[in-house]
Structure formats: structure tokens, C-alpha cells
Design a protein around this motif. Structure first.
Motif, short mmCIF file in Angstrom:
data_model
loop_
_atom_site.label_atom_id
_atom_site.label_comp_id
_atom_site.label_asym_id
_atom_site.label_seq_id
_atom_site.Cartn_x
_atom_site.Cartn_y
_atom_site.Cartn_z
N LEU A 124 0.80 -1.23 0.00
CA LEU A 124 0.00 0.00 0.00
C LEU A 124 0.83 1.28 0.00
O LEU A 124 0.46 2.27 -0.65
CB LEU A 124 -0.94 -0.01 1.21
CG LEU A 124 -1.76 1.27 1.44
CD1 LEU A 124 -2.69 1.55 0.26
CD2 LEU A 124 -2.56 1.17 2.74
N THR A 125 1.96 1.30 0.70
CA THR A 125 2.68 2.55 0.94
C THR A 125 3.05 3.29 -0.34
O THR A 125 2.83 4.51 -0.45
CB THR A 125 3.95 2.31 1.78
OG1 THR A 125 3.57 1.75 3.04
CG2 THR A 125 4.71 3.60 2.01
N TYR A 126 3.59 2.58 -1.34
CA TYR A 126 4.05 3.28 -2.55
C TYR A 126 2.89 3.93 -3.32
O TYR A 126 2.95 5.14 -3.61
CB TYR A 126 4.83 2.33 -3.45
CG TYR A 126 5.32 3.00 -4.71
CD1 TYR A 126 6.33 3.96 -4.67
CD2 TYR A 126 4.77 2.69 -5.95
CE1 TYR A 126 6.78 4.60 -5.82
CE2 TYR A 126 5.21 3.32 -7.10
CZ TYR A 126 6.21 4.27 -7.04
OH TYR A 126 6.64 4.90 -8.19
N PRO A 127 1.81 3.19 -3.67
CA PRO A 127 0.73 3.89 -4.40
C PRO A 127 0.07 4.98 -3.57
O PRO A 127 -0.31 6.02 -4.13
CB PRO A 127 -0.26 2.76 -4.74
CG PRO A 127 0.11 1.62 -3.86
CD PRO A 127 1.56 1.74 -3.59
N LEU A 128 -0.05 4.78 -2.26
CA LEU A 128 -0.65 5.83 -1.43
C LEU A 128 0.25 7.06 -1.39
O LEU A 128 -0.23 8.20 -1.48
CB LEU A 128 -0.89 5.30 -0.01
CG LEU A 128 -1.47 6.30 0.99
CD1 LEU A 128 -2.78 6.90 0.50
CD2 LEU A 128 -1.67 5.63 2.36
N ALA A 129 1.56 6.85 -1.28
CA ALA A 129 2.49 7.97 -1.28
C ALA A 129 2.43 8.72 -2.61
O ALA A 129 2.46 9.96 -2.64
CB ALA A 129 3.91 7.48 -0.99
N CYS A 130 2.34 7.98 -3.72
CA CYS A 130 2.24 8.63 -5.03
C CYS A 130 0.97 9.47 -5.13
O CYS A 130 0.99 10.59 -5.65
CB CYS A 130 2.25 7.58 -6.14
SG CYS A 130 3.87 6.85 -6.47
N TYR A 131 -0.13 8.95 -4.62
CA TYR A 131 -1.37 9.73 -4.60
C TYR A 131 -1.19 11.00 -3.78
O TYR A 131 -1.59 12.10 -4.22
CB TYR A 131 -2.51 8.88 -4.03
CG TYR A 131 -3.62 9.69 -3.42
CD1 TYR A 131 -4.58 10.31 -4.21
CD2 TYR A 131 -3.70 9.86 -2.03
CE1 TYR A 131 -5.59 11.08 -3.64
CE2 TYR A 131 -4.71 10.62 -1.46
CZ TYR A 131 -5.64 11.23 -2.26
OH TYR A 131 -6.64 11.98 -1.69
N LEU A 132 -0.60 10.89 -2.60
CA LEU A 132 -0.48 12.04 -1.71
C LEU A 132 0.43 13.13 -2.29
O LEU A 132 0.21 14.32 -2.05
CB LEU A 132 0.04 11.60 -0.35
CG LEU A 132 -0.95 10.78 0.50
CD1 LEU A 132 -0.26 10.23 1.73
CD2 LEU A 132 -2.15 11.64 0.89
N ILE A 133 1.42 12.73 -3.07
CA ILE A 133 2.29 13.74 -3.70
C ILE A 133 1.48 14.64 -4.62
O ILE A 133 1.69 15.85 -4.69
CB ILE A 133 3.43 13.06 -4.48
CG1 ILE A 133 4.43 12.40 -3.52
CG2 ILE A 133 4.14 14.06 -5.40
CD1 ILE A 133 5.25 13.36 -2.69
N GLY A 134 0.51 14.08 -5.33
CA GLY A 134 -0.24 14.87 -6.31
C GLY A 134 -1.65 15.23 -5.90
O GLY A 134 -2.33 15.96 -6.63
N ALA A 135 -2.11 14.76 -4.75
CA ALA A 135 -3.50 14.97 -4.36
C ALA A 135 -3.84 16.45 -4.22
O ALA A 135 -3.05 17.24 -3.70
CB ALA A 135 -3.79 14.25 -3.04
N GLN A 136 -5.02 16.80 -4.69
CA GLN A 136 -5.52 18.16 -4.61
C GLN A 136 -6.85 18.16 -3.85
O GLN A 136 -7.36 17.10 -3.48
CB GLN A 136 -5.75 18.72 -6.02
CG GLN A 136 -4.52 18.68 -6.90
CD GLN A 136 -3.44 19.64 -6.46
OE1 GLN A 136 -3.73 20.79 -6.13
NE2 GLN A 136 -2.20 19.19 -6.46
#
Length: 393
Positions: free
Chosen positions: A314-326
């Protein structure tokens, strides 16, 4: 030197917003904003209803929901389950699934669609007149709508929009908006010069369905497509429909057809521009490139084994989402579209305090970092490593 991640995306996203629903789900940065998208062949259990209502206030019930509980009218089961979710969580918004092109035969509306309508209601081979099926597996055949027939569009709008109102859904999830323009269908069915007409037909469906449902209902479509690493330099496909809707889904976030690091960055930019227009963006993320419902070896594992892998990954896709989340960006995670495909898992990360971002991500090469009130997120897109430092439990 550290530079801001985001730049202006030159696309139609910069155009004016024609629609925005006042009934959008209440967005919050308090914890990870979670979106759930699944179908259950049977009526949901009380435990499933309670878990769904606790994990998210934004849900879509997929196309085959309720097919084993009510074979004649499964859409009634979907409507009942939507109301049960909303009763368990009065803040929840639940979408009904409908496909733009494919006449999936699961609801009463589409059963035997090709046989019960005139030939010009379905997509057919231009030369032979034979049906062009989306799926052709013996007794299971799935036809496709002739979107260029105005009568079909009238039926589509009245049926989909009417069902949303009848069953009390909060809006429509409009799937596969660009699938009609696949080279195969253009060559065999529509004609290679029909792309613009098909886009116009899709926009017609969106505008009229929105109008029929009313201002208190949402229209979300699938979807955004990034192909940044392709030879043509890539494109932000699907953005042309955003002005006519309330938002869009990124179905393949670091998965399936969009797995390059360039694709991830392009999706971040698309989400940023959508947010500027006041739109919702749904990130559908996957445990890894090869962990999904199409992987027979993975799917053969026990439920406990699959869940353990999803938790570990989970950590990698969640981290990728959080980097770009608006604002109004939601995270959806699992390995498929069924109720048992990893979305109804109570991941500990979903319960941790997040807080609003302190600003956009900063980058060095393919390394990105972003700070939230209660978390620090770092991602290396080249090595596919992510880290989330939770500052409060």
C-alpha cells in the motif's frame, strides 16, 4: 535547486466549468480521502454495509451488483444497498454505474439488448452488418450501443438518468467514455473519420443526462488517460469531457496501461488542473503493476494471502497519490472491481491523521517530497519506493 513539481498543463482543462454539483461529497484532509468502487453479486451484508459506510463517504456500486440476489431486476438491489449505505452514513454519496458504449447485460435495461432493438441501435461491421461484440464467449455475448444514432442516445439518457432518480442514487458513474474511439471499432464499425462525431455524441449524453438528473446529482466519468512515455510525446487523454461533468477517474494510476514514471507526473498535473476547475478526481491505484484481477496466479491465492500482499504494497501507491492529491482528490485501492478485491479492507493508514498539505510537492529529478500537517511523504519514481512518516497516530 528545489523546484515546484507542478506546471500549467496546456489542455482544455483550462476551459470554463459548465457543470458543478452542489451535492458533491464533503471533502476533508483529516484522514486519507477514500473512494470505494466495487460490485457485489449478492445483496451486501450488514457487516459490509457498516464497513463501507465507515471507510468512505464516496462510493460507486459496479455494473453487476445484485445479479444473484435478483436476477430479473438487480438494479433494485443496487438501489437498496445504496440507501442502506446512506442510512449507515448520512454523509455518504453513492453513484450508479453505467457504461457509455457497452451494453453490459446485467441490469433489466440491457438484457438481450441487441435482440430487442433494431439493428441500427448496435455497433455493427460496416461491410458485413454483423454485430461487433465487446465480449463474445459462446453464450455470453455483449453488444455495444450505436452512439451515433440519436434514438439510442435518447434511450441512454432517459434510462440511465431515470434510474439514478428512481433509486435515489447521488449521481452516475459514466464508464469508458473514449472506448468507442478504439482503432478497432473506428476501422470496422464507425469509420476512421468519426472521432469528432463520437466525442460530440458523448458530450451530448453528458449534458442531457446532467440536465435530466437535476442540479443535485453528480456525473463522474472514466476517464483520464496518461500516455506520456509513448513515441508521440504523450497526451492527457480524456480531459476534453471534464467541463461537462463533476469530475473524472484515473483508472490506471501506476497500473495496467499507465505504468511509467512520466505517466504518474502527467496524472498529477491533470489532477491539479481539474482541481483548479473545481472538479473531483478519483485515483484508482493498484498494489503493483502485475497484481490485479487479470493475474491468475495472484487470484488463486487465498483471501488472507491477497489481503496481506495488498497491505504490504500500500505505501508506494498511497504515497504517489499524496504527492499529487488536490482538493477533491480521492484514493481508491485494491486489485479489482469486486467487493472481495481489496477495497473493503480496513487499512491502518486510512485511520491516521493526515491534515491539509502545507504546499505543493518539491522535486529533485524523479524524487518528490511533500509535507502535510501530520505526515511527510517521499517518493522515488525511478526506484519505485515510497515513504510516509506519520507524525501523529
Amino acid at each position: 535547486m528545489k523546484t515546484s513539481l507542478f506546471c500549467i498543463l496546456a489542455s482544455v482543462l483550462c476551459g470554463s466549468s459548465l457543470y458543478a454539483s452542489p451535492n458533491d461529497p464533503a471533502f476533508s484532509w483529516d484522514t486519507v480521502p477514500v473512494y470505494l468502487h466495487f460490485g457485489s453479486s449478492t445483496r451486501m451484508t450488514e457487516q459490509q454495509i457498516e464497513l463501507t459506510a465507515r471507510l468512505s463517504n464516496f462510493i460507486c456500486l459496479e455494473k453487476a451488483h445484485g445479479t444473484k440476489s435478483d436476477r430479473d431486476h438487480p438494479e433494485r438491489v443496487a438501489g437498496e444497498d445504496a440507501l442502506r449505505i446512506k442510512k449507515a452514513n448520512p454523509n455518504a454519496k453513492v453513484l450508479m454505474y453505467w457504461n457509455t458504449l457497452i451494453a453490459w447485460p446485467f441490469t433489466s435495461y440491457n438484457r438481450n439488448f441487441a435482440e430487442s432493438h433494431d439493428a441500427d441501435w448496435t455497433l455493427r461491421d460496416m461491410n458485413t452488418g454483423e454485430l461487433l461484440y465487446k465480449v463474445d464467449r459462446g453464450s455470453f455475448k455483449v453488444s455495444q450501443y450505436n452512439l451515433l444514432n440519436p434514438e439510442v442516445r435518447d434511450w441512454w439518457v432517459e434510462t440511465a438518468g431515470g434510474a439514478v432518480k428512481e433509486f435515489g442514487f447521488d449521481g452516475l458513474f459514466m464508464d469508458a467514455v473514449s472506448q468507442s474511439k478504439r482503432p478497432l471499432w473506428l476501422k470496422q464499425g464507425w469509420g476512421l473519420d468519426k472521432e469528432d462525431e463520437l466525442d460530440a455524441a458523448t458530450i451530448d449524453l453528458m449534458k442531457r443526462t446532467k440536465d435530466l438528473m437535476g442540479p443535485d446529482k453528480m456525473l463522474i466519468y472514466n476517464g483520464f488517460r496518461a500516455h506520456a512515455a509513448k513515441a508521440d510525446g504523450g497526451a492527457a487523454a480524456g480531459t476534453e469531457f471534464l467541463p461537462y461533468t463533476d469530475g473524472a477517474q484515473i483508472e490506471h494510476f501506476d497500473g495496467l496501461s499507465s505504468t511509467s514514471k512520466e505517466d504518474i507526473v502527467l496524472y498529477w498535473k491533470m489532477a491539479e488542473e481539474a482541481a483548479k476547475a473545481g472538479k473531483i478526481v478519483l485515483y484508482k491505484a493498484w498494489p503493483d503493476h502485475d497484481i490485479n484481477w487479470l493475474n491468475e496466479e495472484f487470484m488463486a491465492k487465498s483471501a488472507a494471502e491477497k489481503e496481506a500482499i495488498a497491505r504490504e504494497k500500500l505505501t508506494y501507491p498511497l504515497a504517489c497519490y499524496l504527492i499529487g492529491a488536490q482538493e477533491n482528490s480521492y484514493f481508491c485501492y485494491g486489485w479489482g472491481y469486486g467487493i472481495d478485491d481489496g477495497q473493503l479492507v480496513d487499512y491502518p493508514e486510512y485511520g491516521k491523521k493526515l491534515g491539509a498539505p502545507k504546499g505543493p510537492a518539491i522535486s529533485r529529478g524523479w524524487k518528490f517530497k511533500r509535507e502535510f500537517k501530520h505526515a511527510i511523504v517521499a517518493v522515488d519514481l525511478e526506484t519505485r519506493e515510497g515513504r510516509i512518516q506519520w507524525l501523529e497516530k
